[in-house]
Design a protein around this motif. Structure first.
Motif, PDB file in Angstrom:
ATOM      1  N   ASN A  18       0.816  -1.218   0.000  1.00  0.00           N
ATOM      2  CA  ASN A  18       0.000   0.000   0.000  1.00  0.00           C
ATOM      3  C   ASN A  18       0.845   1.261   0.000  1.00  0.00           C
ATOM      4  OD1 ASN A  18      -2.437  -1.352  -0.020  1.00  0.00           O
ATOM      5  ND2 ASN A  18      -2.779  -1.163   2.176  1.00  0.00           N
ATOM      6  N   ASP A  19       1.954   1.238   0.727  1.00  0.00           N
ATOM      7  CA  ASP A  19       2.830   2.412   0.833  1.00  0.00           C
ATOM      8  C   ASP A  19       3.857   2.475  -0.290  1.00  0.00           C
ATOM      9  OD1 ASP A  19       1.467   3.015   3.169  1.00  0.00           O
ATOM     10  OD2 ASP A  19       3.022   2.169   4.482  1.00  0.00           O
ATOM     11  N   ARG A  20       3.847   1.477  -1.157  1.00  0.00           N
ATOM     12  CA  ARG A  20       4.793   1.388  -2.285  1.00  0.00           C
ATOM     13  C   ARG A  20       6.237   1.362  -1.789  1.00  0.00           C
ATOM     14  NH1 ARG A  20      -0.177   0.964  -3.342  1.00  0.00           N
ATOM     15  NH2 ARG A  20      -1.084   1.992  -5.140  1.00  0.00           N
ATOM     16  N   CYS A  57       0.386  -1.052  -9.701  1.00  0.00           N
ATOM     17  CA  CYS A  57       0.233   0.185  -8.930  1.00  0.00           C
ATOM     18  C   CYS A  57       0.488   1.424  -9.781  1.00  0.00           C
ATOM     19  CB  CYS A  57       1.144   0.152  -7.710  1.00  0.00           C
ATOM     20  SG  CYS A  57       0.606  -1.054  -6.478  1.00  0.00           S
ATOM     21  N   ALA A  58       1.307   1.319 -10.806  1.00  0.00           N
ATOM     22  CA  ALA A  58       1.503   2.450 -11.717  1.00  0.00           C
ATOM     23  C   ALA A  58       0.228   2.689 -12.524  1.00  0.00           C
ATOM     24  CB  ALA A  58       2.683   2.192 -12.639  1.00  0.00           C
ATOM     25  N   ALA A  59      -0.473   1.610 -12.877  1.00  0.00           N
ATOM     26  CA  ALA A  59      -1.707   1.742 -13.647  1.00  0.00           C
ATOM     27  C   ALA A  59      -2.854   2.268 -12.778  1.00  0.00           C
ATOM     28  CB  ALA A  59      -2.096   0.388 -14.251  1.00  0.00           C
ATOM     29  N   PHE A  60      -2.831   1.935 -11.498  1.00  0.00           N
ATOM     30  CA  PHE A  60      -3.877   2.355 -10.556  1.00  0.00           C
ATOM     31  C   PHE A  60      -3.193   2.974  -9.334  1.00  0.00           C
ATOM     32  CE2 PHE A  60      -5.308  -1.493 -12.783  1.00  0.00           C
ATOM     33  CZ  PHE A  60      -6.381  -0.962 -13.491  1.00  0.00           C
ATOM     34  N   PRO A  61      -2.712   4.213  -9.458  1.00  0.00           N
ATOM     35  CA  PRO A  61      -1.850   4.802  -8.427  1.00  0.00           C
ATOM     36  C   PRO A  61      -2.448   4.901  -7.029  1.00  0.00           C
ATOM     37  CG  PRO A  61      -1.823   6.142 -10.419  1.00  0.00           C
ATOM     38  CD  PRO A  61      -2.872   5.094 -10.608  1.00  0.00           C
ATOM     39  N   CYS A  63      -4.645   2.702  -5.713  1.00  0.00           N
ATOM     40  CA  CYS A  63      -5.204   1.433  -5.241  1.00  0.00           C
ATOM     41  C   CYS A  63      -4.515   1.001  -3.951  1.00  0.00           C
ATOM     42  CB  CYS A  63      -5.100   0.350  -6.306  1.00  0.00           C
ATOM     43  SG  CYS A  63      -3.440  -0.232  -6.620  1.00  0.00           S
ATOM     44  N   ARG A  64      -5.279   0.300  -3.123  1.00  0.00           N
ATOM     45  CA  ARG A  64      -4.723  -0.202  -1.879  1.00  0.00           C
ATOM     46  C   ARG A  64      -5.479  -1.445  -1.441  1.00  0.00           C
ATOM     47  NH1 ARG A  64      -7.060   0.796   2.894  1.00  0.00           N
ATOM     48  NH2 ARG A  64      -8.960   1.999   2.908  1.00  0.00           N
ATOM     49  N   ILE A  65      -4.760  -2.260  -0.708  1.00  0.00           N
ATOM     50  CA  ILE A  65      -5.341  -3.442  -0.089  1.00  0.00           C
ATOM     51  C   ILE A  65      -5.932  -2.993   1.242  1.00  0.00           C
ATOM     52  CG2 ILE A  65      -4.831  -5.700   0.919  1.00  0.00           C
ATOM     53  CD1 ILE A  65      -2.434  -5.839  -1.068  1.00  0.00           C
ATOM     54  N   ARG A  87     -10.244  -6.708   0.408  1.00  0.00           N
ATOM     55  CA  ARG A  87     -10.708  -5.932  -0.740  1.00  0.00           C
ATOM     56  C   ARG A  87      -9.549  -5.127  -1.288  1.00  0.00           C
ATOM     57  NH1 ARG A  87     -13.813  -2.629   2.550  1.00  0.00           N
ATOM     58  NH2 ARG A  87     -14.134  -1.217   0.813  1.00  0.00           N
ATOM     59  N   LEU A  88      -9.569  -4.933  -2.581  1.00  0.00           N
ATOM     60  CA  LEU A  88      -8.632  -4.045  -3.270  1.00  0.00           C
ATOM     61  C   LEU A  88      -9.479  -2.905  -3.810  1.00  0.00           C
ATOM     62  CD1 LEU A  88      -5.673  -3.679  -4.321  1.00  0.00           C
ATOM     63  CD2 LEU A  88      -6.489  -4.667  -6.457  1.00  0.00           C
ATOM     64  N   VAL A  89      -9.140  -1.686  -3.429  1.00  0.00           N
ATOM     65  CA  VAL A  89      -9.944  -0.526  -3.815  1.00  0.00           C
ATOM     66  C   VAL A  89      -9.065   0.504  -4.511  1.00  0.00           C
ATOM     67  CG1 VAL A  89     -11.610  -0.869  -1.941  1.00  0.00           C
ATOM     68  CG2 VAL A  89      -9.635   0.610  -1.576  1.00  0.00           C
ATOM     69  N   GLY A  90      -9.695   1.299  -5.351  1.00  0.00           N
ATOM     70  CA  GLY A  90      -8.966   2.367  -6.041  1.00  0.00           C
ATOM     71  C   GLY A  90      -9.798   2.945  -7.161  1.00  0.00           C
ATOM     72  N   HIS A  91      -9.137   3.671  -8.016  1.00  0.00           N
ATOM     73  CA  HIS A  91      -9.771   4.317  -9.165  1.00  0.00           C
ATOM     74  C   HIS A  91      -8.944   4.075 -10.420  1.00  0.00           C
ATOM     75  CE1 HIS A  91     -11.383   6.690  -5.814  1.00  0.00           C
ATOM     76  NE2 HIS A  91     -12.428   6.875  -6.585  1.00  0.00           N
TER      77      HIS A  91
END
Length: 154
Positions: A18-20, A57-61, A63-65, A87-91
């Protein structure tokens, strides 16, 4: 006690993702780690898993678990195996097609899908992992179409 340690490592692995913090994330993967990710063409080693995670994560910056409330989280009595369902959430930022020559502004579409990971742990690191992401639900939520050249199913 082994169970608690494994559960703490799962949470730490997900927080690193999540924190990359890719160095920390990679530290939880054994050198000979084999991962099976839904949608991938075959098993991946540690380097391929790390590259896949970074490209996702580059495609969905954003997003997080979701780590605050796992749907299911448990480990075997000896801590050697674990299951995490969350759940995995993002935009996703989408650009609509042009309309009569007008270039429309991009917009965001939210996704909130189930992620399941089953892992085998050795010496505190993931030796083998099976990850299943509900890509069909993600596709529907993003209103994405399948590229017939990619060989995906609709």
């Amino acid at each position: 006690m082994a169970t608690r340690g494994t559960l703490n490592r799962i949470r730490a692995l997900h927080r690193a993702w999540n924190d990359r913090r890719w160095q920390d994330y990679a530290a939880y993967l054994a050198e000979g780690c084999i991962t099976h990710v839904s949608g991938a063409s075959g098993p991946q080693g540690k380097a391929e898993q790390l590259a896949w995670a970074q490209s996702f994560c580059a495609a969905f910056p954003d997003c997080r678990i979701v780590t605050e409330a796992y749907l299911q989280l448990f480990a075997s009595h000896d801590g050697a195996r674990s299951v995490a369902v969350t759940r995995l959430v993002g935009h996703a930022v989408c650009r609509p097609p042009s309309l009569d020559g007008l270039l429309l502004e991009p917009f965001q579409r939210r996704f909130d899908v189930r992620l399941t990971e089953i892992a085998l742990w050795q010496d505190g690191k993931v030796a083998e992992q099976h990850s299943w992401l509900d890509t069909e639900m993600m596709r529907r939520q993003l209103r994405a179409t399948v590229d017939p050249k990619a060989g995906g199913a609709g």
